[in-house]
Design a protein around this motif. Structure first.
Motif, PDB file in Angstrom:
ATOM      1  N   LEU A   9       0.811  -1.223   0.000  1.00 14.33           N
ATOM      2  CA  LEU A   9       0.000   0.000   0.000  1.00 14.33           C
ATOM      3  C   LEU A   9       0.839   1.264   0.000  1.00 14.33           C
TER       4      LEU A   9
ATOM      5  N   LEU B  33      -2.725  -2.449  -5.972  1.00 13.10           N
ATOM      6  CA  LEU B  33      -3.689  -3.501  -5.662  1.00 13.10           C
ATOM      7  C   LEU B  33      -5.046  -3.146  -6.256  1.00 13.10           C
TER       8      LEU B  33
ATOM      9  N   TRP C 144      -9.236  -3.565  -6.702  1.00 12.62           N
ATOM     10  CA  TRP C 144     -10.266  -3.748  -5.690  1.00 12.62           C
ATOM     11  C   TRP C 144     -10.503  -5.220  -5.401  1.00 12.62           C
TER      12      TRP C 144
ATOM     13  N   ARG D  90      -8.055  -6.190  -2.854  1.00 11.22           N
ATOM     14  CA  ARG D  90      -8.281  -5.505  -1.576  1.00 11.22           C
ATOM     15  C   ARG D  90      -9.460  -6.130  -0.835  1.00 11.22           C
TER      16      ARG D  90
ATOM     17  N   LEU E 241      -7.342   0.244   3.431  1.00  6.77           N
ATOM     18  CA  LEU E 241      -7.416  -0.516   2.183  1.00  6.77           C
ATOM     19  C   LEU E 241      -8.173   0.255   1.104  1.00  6.77           C
TER      20      LEU E 241
END
Length: 1020
Positions: A827, A837, A839, A842, A939
């Motif tokens: 991240l 990343l 979705w 995540r 996130l």
């Protein structure tokens, strides 16, 4: 008129309170709006017709309308009947319906609607309206349908909803409403007409509202996805709602048994109690609800056998009983449910053989009995389920062969993995070749060839035959798959070469051939696999060089070629693979330099070890360059030639002083090379010296550990390896702990100690945590008891503890090593070559972390509280699945409990629950829930929990909560992940805010979080 600051003017039931944004209107219109209601109240006359215009203009003025959906609403019109989204009664020209769904309206719900006395239907669903539901809706005497669903309304329900005399349908679902449901809400006046009630998807809590029993005419009741708890009074509360057609109490915290009295709801067509904590046996009274079409009792704790009364549910189309503790046999009467279309009995304890009567399910399209204790053969009669689309039987003990009839059906998904099936893989028929999308026969005992006819499965996207005993060659026809995305043939006793046309279709994205006996070179045609992002050919006998055509795989992220016989140099072109995240080329015969670009300059030594001579300080082998030697000519040769440019042969009898072995340029080049070599050696020695000084403590540790291990005495130290399921074997440590740390790489320092990466044996890599709080634990018995307990904790989303080393002064914990780093690195420390990343990943991380925490809180007794949950303790594997580390260490070091609030945990700033700073509050699992909520926000937003600016400090949770209240919460979503589904991201972010409630008791449990996330996830 009122001026700012005055109190509202009341006259009977009329009141005057201009909205905050009234100043947007022209002054003359403002005067009309302020005066007309007063005059109407003063003389008690009916409102003029254009009073509805004025009310709607007031309503519009207080809303944000970014799409100008209400642009046709003009205050100069005599009637609103021609406006968009407004419907009037043609006889009276009164407004009877407002349909403002999905118009992106935002702001609080404004006033003005009380000027619509004939309004019968109001729908504001799927907007961004926020704030509390204001009082005053009860002033609409004709209102029959109110739909405020899918907004962001918060707070408790207004009490005057109980005074809607004509209400028939009330939908407040998918908001953020909270608090208990007061009994006064269900007054006799309201319940006399109410037929439809949905409060699903809010934060409502408390027991089941017993006053609902007054609503005896209710047909539809949905209280799902809230926080209701306790045991619903089926006998006296729900008992009286005998007219109910739909009852949905799913995804709450209801508990206790469901009594047979539920049979009184004999008109039910849809009963959903899934995702709660109901226990006991499934009541036999369910079978008396003869009209049931949908029955979902999954994700509870029901036990015992299926009641035989269920055989009478002749109208059933969907039966979901998965994830319970049901036992006994699969009853034969299930084949009598001829109308059923979906059957899910997975994740239970059902045993015995599959009944032959399953063939009677002529309408079933989805059948899952996965992860039970079923034995025997798959009955051939299943082929009689002619409409079957998905069949899931994985994780049982089924034996026998795969029925050929299954491959004559129009199946789309067939999963028979992790059983004991034998025989060959059926070739299939033309019908299945047109429909089959996913075929998983892995982890069985199948043998024989891979049928070439499978290449005709044009729709197949996933094929997994791994962990079988095929003992065959790869058929060249595999290259004919048109749409195959995943091909997994690991550990299937395959031999021979890899076909060159394996990727002829260009659709393959995952190719796994590990653990076989494949020989020959990697074909140059592998470069045609343009869609590959995972290529794994490890643990074979492949030889030859690594083809340069691999550089054409621009999407490649993972490349595993370890444990083969590959030789030569690594093609320099591979350095141009910018998306490459992981490479392992260890235990081959590679030589030469590593490619200059991409990931190769930052590879870990474990990915390179075991080669003949790679030119890198990470490999302690002689460096070998496979380059041609320079050709050196005698500069006098042409002078002695035959005159046509051909050099003469040197005379061996020529005196030594007349011979020149090297040219001047060659001598200069050699001298420069010597100088460069000496410089490199000097720098290397300096670096080694610095590393040696920095590792004095580690070397001392090695000597202590190795001496104790060699001596085998318990006085100095004890090495304990968990087993037999452990990946660590005692013989790997026979050479002493010196082998663990002598070449270990320091990964970082955490709250409880320093972490090293170390190789054990020839092919295993582990993480070694050297506890920095060693002097706290003085007795091995105490240490062993707690670590043994942690070693027994097994879950796919928890980092497995493999063993430990103990002395009174030194403790080491040995666990698996995560090759793909931590969530924090992905991240916040992502390099330009590392893609962000998406979705999809995540959400997978959020769900997996929740499952791991739920296991610690509920499946372990006594529960394990992490106390230190943050992204640095969330490690990622090759599939981006999360693994929680450092769990249970706070309990391991019991004396550390006194210092939980000390500076040791300052590294978790932003993740700490507020009760950790208040000794008067009882600390329990809810502190982990708070840290998880912060992790969710991190996130989704991609931002750290606390960010320091030049003049202020931004607390992420407070920032997100403020944007939610403003209706702009999607503004904070991390833009680097590209497109994302709002229908998933928004509720996930709201869930994170719920988890970070300041009051611990209002936070959900992690089991509830898992259930909520599984509901949020949109179907593929």
């Amino acid at each position: 008129m009122m001026v700012k600051g005055d109190a509202p003017v009341h006259s009977g039931s009329c009141f005057l309170q201009p909205p905050e944004r009234m100043m947007r209107l022209p002054d003359v219109l403002l005067l009309q709006i302020l005066l007309l209601p007063v005059f109407a109240c003063a003389v008690d006359l009916p409102a003029p017709l254009n009073d509805e215009v004025m009310g709607l203009i007031v309503f519009k003025a207080a809303l944000e309308d970014p799409t100008a959906a209400l642009a046709s609403w003009n205050e100069a019109d005599a009637t609103p009947c021609g406006w968009a989204h407004v419907r009037c009664d043609p006889r009276t020209s009164r407004v009877v319906r407002l349909a403002l769904d999905s118009l992106s309206l935002s702001g609080p719900l404004p006033r003005g609607l009380d000027r619509l006395p004939a309004l019968a239907s109001l729908s504001l669903s799927n907007n961004n309206l926020s704030g509390p539901v204001p009082p005053g809706l009860s002033l609409l005497p004709a209102l029959r349908s109110l739909d405020l669903s899918r907004n962001s309304f918060s707070g408790s329900l207004p009490g005057d909803l109980a005074f809607l005399p004509s209400i028939v349908s009330l939908d407040l679902s998918s908001n953020a409403l909270s608090g208990p449901l007061p009994d006064s809400l269900f007054s006799a006046a309201t319940c006399g007409s109410l037929r439809f009630l949905s409060l699903a998807g809010n934060r409502l809590e408390g027991p089941f509202p017993s006053a609902l029993s007054r609503c005896s005419f209710l047909l539809y009741l949905n209280l799902s996805n809230n926080r209701f708890s306790g045991s619903p009074d089926f006998e006296t509360g729900l008992w009286s709602l005998s007219r109910l057609r739909v009852l949905d109490l799913s995804h709450n915290s209801f508990s206790g048994p469901v009594p047979d009295g539920i049979a009184n709801l004999h008109r039910l067509r849809n009963l959903q109690l899934n995702g709660n904590r109901f226990s006991g046996t499934i009541p036999a009274g369910v079978g008396l609800c003869r009209h049931l079409s949908i029955l979902d009792l999954s994700y509870n704790s029901f036990e015992g056998a299926l009641p035989s009364s269920m055989r009478y549910l002749g109208s059933l189309t969907s039966l979901k009983l998965s994830d319970n503790q049901l036992s006994g046999d699969v009853p034969a009467w299930i084949g009598n449910l001829t109308t059923i279309q979906q059957v899910d009995l997975s994740n239970n304890k059902l045993a015995g053989n599959l009944p032959a009567s399953l063939g009677g399910l002529k309408e079933v399209n989805y059948l899952s009995l996965s992860n039970n204790l079923l034995t025997g053969a798959i009955p051939d009669t299943v082929a009689g389920c002619t409409k079957l689309s998905e069949l899931h039987l994985k994780g049982n003990r089924l034996n026998g062969s795969v029925p050929l009839g299954l491959f004559d059906l129009g199946l789309q998904v067939l999963d028979l993995s992790s059983n004991e099936l034998t025989g060959t893989v059926p070739a299939g028929s033309t019908w299945i070749s047109e429909t089959l999308r996913s075929l998983d026969l892995s982890d069985n005992k199948l043998n024989g060839t891979i049928p070439p006819e499978m290449a005709l499965f044009f729709g197949l996207t996933y094929l997994n035959l791994s962990w079988n005993d095929l003992r065959t060659q790869l058929p060249p026809e595999l290259g004919l798959f048109r749409n195959l995305s995943v091909l997994d043939l690991r550990s299937s006793a395959l031999y021979g070469s890899i076909p060159g046309d394996l990727c002829e279709s260009g659709s393959l994205s995952v190719l796994q051939l590990d653990g076989n006996s494949l020989t020959g070179p990697i074909p140059e045609e592998i470069g045609n696999c343009s869609s590959l992002y995972l290529l794994s050919l490890s643990h074979n006998s492949l030889n030859g060089s690594i083809p340069a055509s691999l550089s054409q795989l621009k999407n490649l992220e993972i490349l595993n070629l370890e444990f083969n016989n590959l030789s030569g140099e690594i093609p320099e072109q591979l350095g141009g693979l910018d998306n490459l995240l992981a490479v392992n080329i260890s235990h081959n015969q590679l030589i030469g330099r590593l490619p200059m670009g991409g990931i190769f300059q930052s590879l870990d030594s474990s990915a390179l070890q075991g080669n003949l001579g790679l030119c890198t300080p990470l490999v302690m082998e002689p460096c070998k360059l496979d380059v041609p030697k320079p050709l050196v000519l005698d500069p006098d040769a042409y002078a002695r030639g035959n005159g046509n440019g051909v050099p003469a042969v040197t005379n061996p009898a020529m005196p030594m002083r007349h011979r020149r072995f090297l040219s001047v340029s060659a001598i200069v080049a050699i001298s420069a090379a010597v100088v460069i070599f000496l410089g490199v050696m000097a720098v290397t020695l300096l670096n080694m010296s610095a590393r040696r000084r920095a590792g004095l403590m580690e070397n001392a540790l090695e000597r202590v550990c190795s001496s104790s291990t060699r001596s085998g005495g318990s006085d100095l130290g004890t090495m304990v390896v968990f087993g037999p399921g452990s990946n660590l074997r005692p013989e790997d440590l026979a050479i002493g702990t010196e082998a663990l740390l002598a070449k270990a790489t320091k990964l970082g320092r955490g709250v409880f100690g320093t972490v090293y990466r170390a190789s054990v044996g020839e092919e295993r890599v582990f993480a070694i945590k050297k506890l920095s709080t060693a002097n706290i634990v003085q007795h091995q018995e105490d240490f062993d008891r707690e670590v043994q307990r942690l070693g027994k904790v097994r879950h796919p989303n928890l980092m497995q503890l493999e063993g430990y080393y103990w002395t009174p002064e030194l403790q080491l914990l040995i666990s698996d090593y995560a090759h793909h780093g931590s969530l924090h690195s992905r991240l916040h420390k992502r390099t330009e070559s590392t893609p962000p990343l998406p979705w999809r990943d995540r959400f997978k991380i959020a769900l997996g972390t929740a499952k791991g925490l739920a296991h610690l809180h509920q499946s372990v007794r006594p529960p394990i509280i992490h106390y230190n949950l943050k992204p640095t303790n969330i490690l990622l594997d090759e599939n981006c699945d999360p693994k929680i580390s450092d769990f249970g260490l706070a309990r391991l070091l019991q004396k550390l409990d006194k210092h939980i609030i000390s500076s040791r945990f300052q590294s978790a700033m932003g993740y700490m629950a507020p009760e950790l700073a208040c000794q008067s509050l009882r600390v329990n699992e809810k502190c982990d829930v708070y840290g998880y909520g912060v992790l969710i926000a991190e996130l989704v937003t991609g931002k750290k929990p606390v960010e320091y600016g030049d003049d202020d400090v931004v607390i992420l949770i407070d920032h997100v909560r403020a944007l939610l209240e403003q209706g702009r919460v999607l503004d904070c979503v991390d833009s680097s992940m590209g497109e994302f589904p709002e229908e998933e991201v928004l509720p996930v972010l709201k869930l994170g805010l719920v988890c970070t409630s300041q009051i611990p008791s209002t936070r959900p449990s992690m089991a509830e979080v898992v259930q909520i996330l599984q509901v949020i996830k949109a179907p593929l």
